[in-house]
Design an enzyme around this catalytic site. Sequence first.
Site, PDB file in Angstrom:
ATOM      1  N   LYS A 115       0.837  -1.218   0.000  1.00  0.00           N
ATOM      2  CA  LYS A 115       0.000   0.000   0.000  1.00  0.00           C
ATOM      3  C   LYS A 115       0.862   1.254   0.000  1.00  0.00           C
ATOM      4  O   LYS A 115       0.446   2.292  -0.514  1.00  0.00           O
ATOM      5  CB  LYS A 115      -0.949   0.024   1.206  1.00  0.00           C
ATOM      6  CG  LYS A 115      -1.951  -1.103   1.251  1.00  0.00           C
ATOM      7  CD  LYS A 115      -3.227  -0.803   0.468  1.00  0.00           C
ATOM      8  CE  LYS A 115      -4.142  -2.004   0.454  1.00  0.00           C
ATOM      9  NZ  LYS A 115      -5.107  -2.052  -0.608  1.00  0.00           N
ATOM     10  N   LYS A 197      -3.897  -9.858  -7.896  1.00  0.00           N
ATOM     11  CA  LYS A 197      -5.104 -10.170  -7.131  1.00  0.00           C
ATOM     12  C   LYS A 197      -6.288  -9.318  -7.583  1.00  0.00           C
ATOM     13  O   LYS A 197      -6.104  -8.134  -7.860  1.00  0.00           O
ATOM     14  CB  LYS A 197      -4.800  -9.887  -5.644  1.00  0.00           C
ATOM     15  CG  LYS A 197      -5.813 -10.429  -4.673  1.00  0.00           C
ATOM     16  CD  LYS A 197      -5.513  -9.986  -3.232  1.00  0.00           C
ATOM     17  CE  LYS A 197      -6.174  -8.666  -2.911  1.00  0.00           C
ATOM     18  NZ  LYS A 197      -6.495  -8.437  -1.504  1.00  0.00           N
ATOM     19  N   LYS A 200     -10.680  -4.716  -4.611  1.00  0.00           N
ATOM     20  CA  LYS A 200     -11.796  -3.785  -4.732  1.00  0.00           C
ATOM     21  C   LYS A 200     -11.375  -2.325  -4.814  1.00  0.00           C
ATOM     22  O   LYS A 200     -12.141  -1.497  -5.281  1.00  0.00           O
ATOM     23  CB  LYS A 200     -12.810  -4.015  -3.613  1.00  0.00           C
ATOM     24  CG  LYS A 200     -12.375  -3.633  -2.222  1.00  0.00           C
ATOM     25  CD  LYS A 200     -13.569  -3.755  -1.297  1.00  0.00           C
ATOM     26  CE  LYS A 200     -13.231  -4.488  -0.023  1.00  0.00           C
ATOM     27  NZ  LYS A 200     -12.141  -3.869   0.750  1.00  0.00           N
TER      28      LYS A 200
END
Length: 336
Positions: A115, A197, A200
């Site tokens: 992140k 992956k 969302k």
Amino acid sequence: MDAPKKRIFSGIKPSGNLTLGSYIGAIKNWVALQDEYDCLYCVVDMHAITVRQDPALLRRRTLEQLAQYIACGLDPERNIMYIQSHVPAHAELSWVLGCYTMFGELSRMTQFKDKSRKNADNINAGLFTYPVLMAADILLYQADLVPVGEDQKQHVEIARDIANRFNNVYSQTFTLPEPFIPKTGARVMSLADPMSKMSKSEQDGDGCICLLDKPDDIMRAFKRAVTDSETCVRFDKENKPGVSNLMTIYSAATGKSFEDIENEFAGRGYGDFKAAVGESVVELLRPVREKTEDLLKNKDYLEQIYTEGARRAAFLASKTLDKVYRKVGFVKQPRI
Ligand code: ATP
Ligand code: LTN
């Protein structure tokens, strides 16, 4: 008398629309476990703000996510379903646990590294201490099992390490949690890029299927799914990541084994295969979408669910928090 049921805690952050990955990797298992265990399923909005969110959108997604939990088959009578920021004990325990978590171990978390790379302009302290808040979520309720996708395994392990450390410094306080990861579908990949992956918060157009997507959009995404230059439907993650991912999805949607799927499509092209996977997902998600739309028309009902959920969660959480405050040496709180 029956032995008390084991406890489960899990949550998803409302940082985007729920995907087929969240469903197959996590929620599908939550539904399967709800009879056998004593479960808490949370919408972890406090985790969502570690990445900048639009306030109105976050509020909307939080409620939509709760509605989707119910639409996926979670029963609000049998499970405690609530919103994380409604139970202040999560933040309170998180502070204490942060004092028993090492800088070094947080620096090694792959989600933090990932992140930080993706949000280089906002590497905030919350992103760094994210696993501590997650440990608080789990440990507050003395959870035995945490059903998550594979990407969250490291976070459950650090929760266990923190619990163990605290128990060793004081005395038995926390149950040591274990991750519960599905055998098939622990990591659903993007349809457009089967090496990354399905996620969302990075919805890559046709690569990502959301639970509320319309049938035509789902079919289009599956028809465009990346495969390989062979024509054989065979499970081989290394050499055929696209086809293997589609097999995983088809298996999760229909309950068929990989062997059944290989036989079903022997000698047939990828076109047939992709259409069949798409149709199975359309049928899997149709009731979820319809039920969610219905639930969102009844905001009072949703409010009743999350209010009751928060009340029951807060009661359980206060028992652990009181114990922790006493053990670390805080003076008993006066009634104020
Ligand atoms: P974000 O993009 O905001 O980081 P995400 O899509 O990765 O979110 P999470 O909220 O982190 O989703 O995950 C919710 C739950 O679903 C977790 O238990 C996670 O392990 C699982 N999960 C998410 N994506 C997948 C996936 N592609 N395959 C399997 N499990 C998944
Ligand atoms: N970090 C998780 C979401 C999450 C969670 C939890 C999962 C927050 N707290 C407690 C299980 C238990 C994620 O990114 N999916």
